[in-house]
Design a protein around this motif. Structure first.
Motif, short mmCIF file in Angstrom:
data_model
loop_
_atom_site.label_atom_id
_atom_site.label_comp_id
_atom_site.label_asym_id
_atom_site.label_seq_id
_atom_site.Cartn_x
_atom_site.Cartn_y
_atom_site.Cartn_z
N ILE A 137 0.82 -1.21 0.00
CA ILE A 137 0.00 0.00 0.00
C ILE A 137 0.86 1.26 0.00
O ILE A 137 1.87 1.34 0.69
N GLY A 138 0.40 2.24 -0.78
CA GLY A 138 1.04 3.55 -0.80
C GLY A 138 0.02 4.62 -0.45
O GLY A 138 -1.13 4.57 -0.89
N GLY A 139 0.44 5.60 0.35
CA GLY A 139 -0.47 6.69 0.71
C GLY A 139 -0.24 7.18 2.13
O GLY A 139 0.79 6.89 2.75
N ALA A 140 -1.22 7.90 2.64
CA ALA A 140 -1.11 8.50 3.97
C ALA A 140 -1.30 7.45 5.06
O ALA A 140 -2.17 6.58 4.96
N GLU A 141 -0.51 7.57 6.13
CA GLU A 141 -0.58 6.59 7.22
C GLU A 141 -1.94 6.59 7.90
O GLU A 141 -2.47 5.52 8.26
N GLU A 142 -2.54 7.75 8.08
CA GLU A 142 -3.84 7.82 8.74
C GLU A 142 -4.90 7.07 7.94
O GLU A 142 -5.74 6.35 8.51
N ALA A 143 -4.86 7.22 6.62
CA ALA A 143 -5.82 6.51 5.78
C ALA A 143 -5.57 5.01 5.83
O ALA A 143 -6.51 4.20 5.89
N TYR A 144 -4.30 4.62 5.81
CA TYR A 144 -3.97 3.20 5.91
C TYR A 144 -4.48 2.61 7.23
O TYR A 144 -5.09 1.53 7.25
N ASN A 145 -4.26 3.32 8.31
CA ASN A 145 -4.72 2.82 9.61
C ASN A 145 -6.24 2.66 9.65
O ASN A 145 -6.76 1.77 10.33
N ALA A 146 -6.94 3.51 8.90
CA ALA A 146 -8.41 3.43 8.88
C ALA A 146 -8.90 2.21 8.12
O ALA A 146 -9.91 1.60 8.50
N ILE A 147 -8.20 1.83 7.05
CA ILE A 147 -8.68 0.69 6.26
C ILE A 147 -8.12 -0.64 6.73
O ILE A 147 -8.66 -1.69 6.39
N ALA A 148 -7.05 -0.61 7.51
CA ALA A 148 -6.36 -1.85 7.89
C ALA A 148 -7.29 -2.90 8.49
O ALA A 148 -7.28 -4.07 8.07
N PRO A 149 -8.13 -2.56 9.47
CA PRO A 149 -9.00 -3.60 10.04
C PRO A 149 -10.07 -4.09 9.06
O PRO A 149 -10.59 -5.20 9.23
N VAL A 150 -10.36 -3.31 8.04
CA VAL A 150 -11.37 -3.72 7.06
C VAL A 150 -10.77 -4.73 6.09
O VAL A 150 -11.36 -5.79 5.83
N ILE A 151 -9.59 -4.45 5.57
CA ILE A 151 -8.99 -5.36 4.59
C ILE A 151 -8.45 -6.63 5.23
O ILE A 151 -8.11 -7.58 4.53
N ASP A 152 -8.41 -6.65 6.56
CA ASP A 152 -8.03 -7.90 7.24
C ASP A 152 -8.93 -9.06 6.84
O ASP A 152 -8.52 -10.22 6.92
N CYS A 153 -10.15 -8.76 6.38
CA CYS A 153 -11.08 -9.84 6.06
C CYS A 153 -10.70 -10.57 4.77
O CYS A 153 -11.21 -11.66 4.52
N TYR A 154 -9.81 -9.99 3.96
CA TYR A 154 -9.37 -10.72 2.76
C TYR A 154 -7.86 -10.68 2.55
O TYR A 154 -7.37 -11.07 1.49
N ALA A 155 -7.12 -10.27 3.57
CA ALA A 155 -5.66 -10.21 3.45
C ALA A 155 -4.99 -10.94 4.60
O ALA A 155 -5.41 -10.82 5.75
N LYS A 156 -3.95 -11.69 4.28
CA LYS A 156 -3.14 -12.30 5.33
C LYS A 156 -1.97 -11.39 5.70
O LYS A 156 -1.36 -11.54 6.76
N MET A 157 -1.65 -10.45 4.80
CA MET A 157 -0.53 -9.54 5.02
C MET A 157 -0.82 -8.24 4.29
O MET A 157 -1.23 -8.25 3.12
N HIS A 158 -0.64 -7.12 4.97
CA HIS A 158 -0.69 -5.82 4.29
C HIS A 158 0.25 -4.88 5.02
O HIS A 158 0.45 -4.99 6.23
N LYS A 159 0.83 -3.97 4.25
CA LYS A 159 1.83 -3.08 4.83
C LYS A 159 1.86 -1.77 4.05
O LYS A 159 1.77 -1.77 2.82
N LEU A 160 2.00 -0.68 4.77
CA LEU A 160 2.19 0.63 4.15
C LEU A 160 3.64 0.74 3.72
O LEU A 160 4.55 0.69 4.56
N MET A 161 3.86 0.91 2.41
CA MET A 161 5.22 0.89 1.86
C MET A 161 5.83 2.27 1.71
O MET A 161 7.03 2.40 1.45
N GLY A 162 5.00 3.32 1.84
CA GLY A 162 5.50 4.67 1.64
C GLY A 162 4.40 5.55 1.10
O GLY A 162 3.21 5.21 1.18
N PRO A 163 4.76 6.69 0.51
CA PRO A 163 3.75 7.60 -0.03
C PRO A 163 3.06 7.02 -1.25
O PRO A 163 3.41 5.94 -1.74
N CYS A 164 2.08 7.73 -1.74
CA CYS A 164 1.31 7.26 -2.88
C CYS A 164 2.24 6.87 -4.03
O CYS A 164 3.19 7.59 -4.35
N GLY A 165 1.98 5.72 -4.62
CA GLY A 165 2.83 5.17 -5.68
C GLY A 165 3.74 4.07 -5.18
O GLY A 165 4.19 3.22 -5.96
#
Length: 291
Positions: A137-165
């Motif tokens: 994932i790329g983008g703002a940390e606050e937005a990532y933190n907001a979606i993280a518990p939602v995408i847990d339902c179809y992801a075994k691993m997700h990570k914020l890699m840096g800014p958008c892109g």
């Protein structure tokens, strides 16, 4: 929480169904209306006629479509999702695209008070169905933190890699690595067969050592059998590799093996394998081997 999912293909459909099963309210849109109807019949949710209608009042809008132009078509214009998304909502793009497209969309979204995350996935159809995707994932940390518990339902691993892109650039790394791995596995299996070895026995042994990989464990049987009517299509892999090459041309990275493998995938297409799984590289190796 109200969500929307745009694009109900082999990846998006299962992902949207996981959202419904997790109890989220899901509006859905798909370019092929009949597919969207079947999805709602099987999984619930609300069928919408346009991305804009699906996205209206949603807290998070997910998309998984085909390419850069497809993302533009479902986000832009009067019928695009950005037209109706509320300020403070988040658009999560699971499509594999160029990093430039992600930055373009993020800029467009920001002007409307919307957060945009580029979030390509890895794990194939099986990963989507089993809720075991890896998401970069790329983008703002606050937005990532907001979606993280939602995408847990179809992801075994997700990570914020840096800014958008950064999510898309990480997916490029993934595809570059896979290209070399599948070619090596193709040559290895073909060599084993030419050496009069039992290829399944060989893989059983070497998969417990340093040669082990996801591709080996999940594709060796169908590669030996010459079965490829499933999985991640060669056409899509070549699309992804083209994105890698364009980015490499910008950043100066050498990709000699990936470019070579892309040429082999072109040969697979010439054999009629446009929709074959990427493991069909072995058919080119077989065709170029002496009997």
């Amino acid at each position: 929480m109200k969500t929307a999912f745009i694009g109900l293909g082999v990846m998006g459909g299962p992902m949207a169904s996981h959202l419904s099963k997790a109890g989220y309210e899901v509006n859905v849109y798909n370019r092929t209306h009949e597919k969207a109807e079947r999805h709602v019949d099987d999984n619930g949710g609300t069928l919408c006629e346009t991305p804009a209608i699906a996205a209206a009042n949603a807290d998070i809008v997910f998309a998984c479509v085909g390419n850069d132009d497809d993302v533009r078509s479902v986000t832009s214009g009067d019928e695009g999702a950005f037209a109706t998304m509320k300020a403070g909502s988040i658009f999560v793009d699971h499509t594999t695209t160029s990093a430039e497209l992600a930055i373009e969309c993020a800029t467009h979204a920001k002007n409307k008070g919307i957060e945009f995350l580029d979030a390509p996935v890895s794990g194939g159809e099986a990963g989507a169905v089993n809720g075991a995707l890896t998401i970069m994932i790329g983008g703002a940390e606050e937005a990532y933190n907001a979606i993280a518990p939602v995408i847990d339902c179809y992801a075994k691993m997700h990570k914020l890699m840096g800014p958008c892109g950064a999510g898309q650039k990480t997916k490029m790394v993934n595809q570059i690595a896979i290209a070399g791995l599948v070619q090596g596995l193709s040559e290895a299996i073909n060599f084993a067969q030419h050496a009069d070895l039992n290829a399944e026995d060989v893989v059983e042994v070497i998969s417990k050592g340093a040669a082990q990989s996801w591709q080996m464990e999940n594709r060796y049987k169908t590669m030996i059998a010459g079965e490829f009517d499933f999985g991640f299509a060669v056409n899509w892999m070549r699309k992804d590799l083209t994105i890698c090459f364009e980015e490499a041309d910008r950043n100066g990275a050498a990709l000699p093996v990936a470019r070579l493998v892309d040429g082999f995938y072109e040969e697979v297409q010439a054999l009629g394998g446009q929709r074959w799984d990427t493991s069909s590289l072995i058919e080119v190796v077989r065709a170029n081997s002496k009997k």
